[in-house]
Design an enzyme around this catalytic site. Structure first.
Site, PDB file in Angstrom:
ATOM      1  N   LYS A  16      -2.243  -4.552  -4.786  1.00 55.75           N
ATOM      2  CA  LYS A  16      -2.579  -4.163  -3.425  1.00 55.75           C
ATOM      3  C   LYS A  16      -3.693  -3.056  -2.866  1.00 55.75           C
ATOM      4  O   LYS A  16      -4.471  -2.893  -2.292  1.00 55.75           O
ATOM      5  CB  LYS A  16      -1.363  -4.280  -2.171  1.00 55.75           C
ATOM      6  N   ARG A  87       5.826  -7.517   6.265  1.00 57.42           N
ATOM      7  CA  ARG A  87       6.400  -7.212   5.503  1.00 57.42           C
ATOM      8  C   ARG A  87       7.220  -8.391   5.715  1.00 57.42           C
ATOM      9  O   ARG A  87       8.632  -8.665   5.137  1.00 57.42           O
ATOM     10  CB  ARG A  87       6.814  -6.405   4.931  1.00 57.42           C
ATOM     11  N   ARG A 121       2.520   2.652 -13.828  1.00 61.96           N
ATOM     12  CA  ARG A 121       1.888   3.364 -13.264  1.00 61.96           C
ATOM     13  C   ARG A 121       1.949   4.380 -12.855  1.00 61.96           C
ATOM     14  O   ARG A 121       3.132   5.589 -13.111  1.00 61.96           O
ATOM     15  CB  ARG A 121       2.196   2.821 -11.645  1.00 61.96           C
ATOM     16  N   ARG A 154       6.381   7.436  -9.310  1.00 66.00           N
ATOM     17  CA  ARG A 154       6.108   7.561  -7.886  1.00 66.00           C
ATOM     18  C   ARG A 154       7.965   7.047  -7.667  1.00 66.00           C
ATOM     19  O   ARG A 154       8.748   6.518  -9.146  1.00 66.00           O
ATOM     20  CB  ARG A 154       5.887   6.008  -7.533  1.00 66.00           C
ATOM     21  N   ARG A 165      13.307  -3.149  -4.949  1.00 67.18           N
ATOM     22  CA  ARG A 165      12.011  -2.612  -3.917  1.00 67.18           C
ATOM     23  C   ARG A 165      10.883  -5.453  -4.098  1.00 67.18           C
ATOM     24  O   ARG A 165      10.817  -5.857  -2.912  1.00 67.18           O
ATOM     25  CB  ARG A 165      10.887  -2.496  -4.336  1.00 67.18           C
TER      26      ARG A 165
END
Ligand code: AP5
Length: 210
Positions: A16, A87, A121, A154, A165
């Site tokens: 996203k 969301r 990531r 992160r 999540r």
């Protein structure tokens, strides 16, 4: 052609942020990235506690906080790409009261892919540029190409937070896809393709919606 009003949806790690950045640059619209706004205000006290308390566990921040954030951003924007909002049903209901939407893009990826993407990531601790150790590595290991600062993982990319999540997404967000499909606003994009192939599909979907 007017400035589009776009929502980008998809599970954590679907791409996203990567694609919304490009939508904002190419269509000259505001990139409203709720995750980034929250990360920049992690320790701001609200009557529901701080965003940090929710985010580190991988849970959604309460609708009341999110709606107030987005209302302000949308009011100032001449066209936008909403990255990570709405969301929940409550967020959709609120968004309906403040703006219209031209197209909702759903980036579809398998759970296996998203876990692979999130665990590899890395983000710049200074400017927030995102990398992937395998698919989009920096020129020098651990160093941001843009500003030269250190790349970090992160906090919510830890395995336990990733699991939460994904569960939050499945419990609270997946049903919204049907809702936007029933309004004839949803375009499903194959998010497993390369970033450029995903972008080509996105550009086509937005151009035909405005
Ligand atoms: P947020 O920051 O939005 O996290 P997320 O939804 O979990 O999504 P991500 O940012 O992890 O992934 P992405 O889909 O943007 O993928 P990316 O482009 O980085 O939100 C964080 C938290 O804030 C939430 O958990 C929640 O607590 C809170 N929050 C935010 N909004 C909220 C709301 N509305 N309501 C309540 N709470 C809210 O890509 C991932 C990786 O894959 C990168 O390394 C990238 O380089 C790589 N990649 C991307 N595309 C490709 C591709 N096509 N091929 C190969 N690799 C790719």
């Amino acid at each position: 052609m007017r400035n589009p009003r776009v929502i980008v949806m998809g599970p954590p790690g679907a791409g996203k942020g990567t694609q919304s950045q490009r939508v904002a640059a190419e269509f000259d619209v505001e990139h409203i990235e709720t995750g980034a706004i929250l990360r920049a205000n992690k320790d701001v006290e609200t009557e529901y506690g701080t965003p940090r308390e929710y985010m580190e566990r991988g849970e959604y921040v309460p609708d009341q906080v999110m709606n107030a954030v987005v209302e302000e951003e949308v009011a100032d924007a001449n066209g936008f790409v909403l990255d990570g909002y709405p969301r929940t049903e409550g967020q959709v209901e609120f968004l309906d009261t403040i703006t219209e939407i031209d197209v909702v893009l759903y980036l579809a990826v398998s759970e296996e892919t998203l876990i692979q993407r999130l665990t590899s990531r890395r983000v710049c601790s200074q400017c927030g540029t995102t990398y992937h150790l395998e698919f989009d590595p920096p020129e020098r290991a651990g160093i941001c190409d843009v500003c030269g600062d250190e790349l970090v993982r992160r906090e919510d990319d830890a395995p336990e937070a990733i699991r939460t999540r994904v569960r939050e997404y499945e419990n609270k967000t997946v049903d919204l896809l049907d809702l936007y499909r029933s309004r004839d606003l949803l375009t499903e994009i194959d998010g497993e393709q390369s970033p450029n192939e995903v972008w080509a599909d996105i550009e086509r979907a937005i151009t035909s919606a405005i």
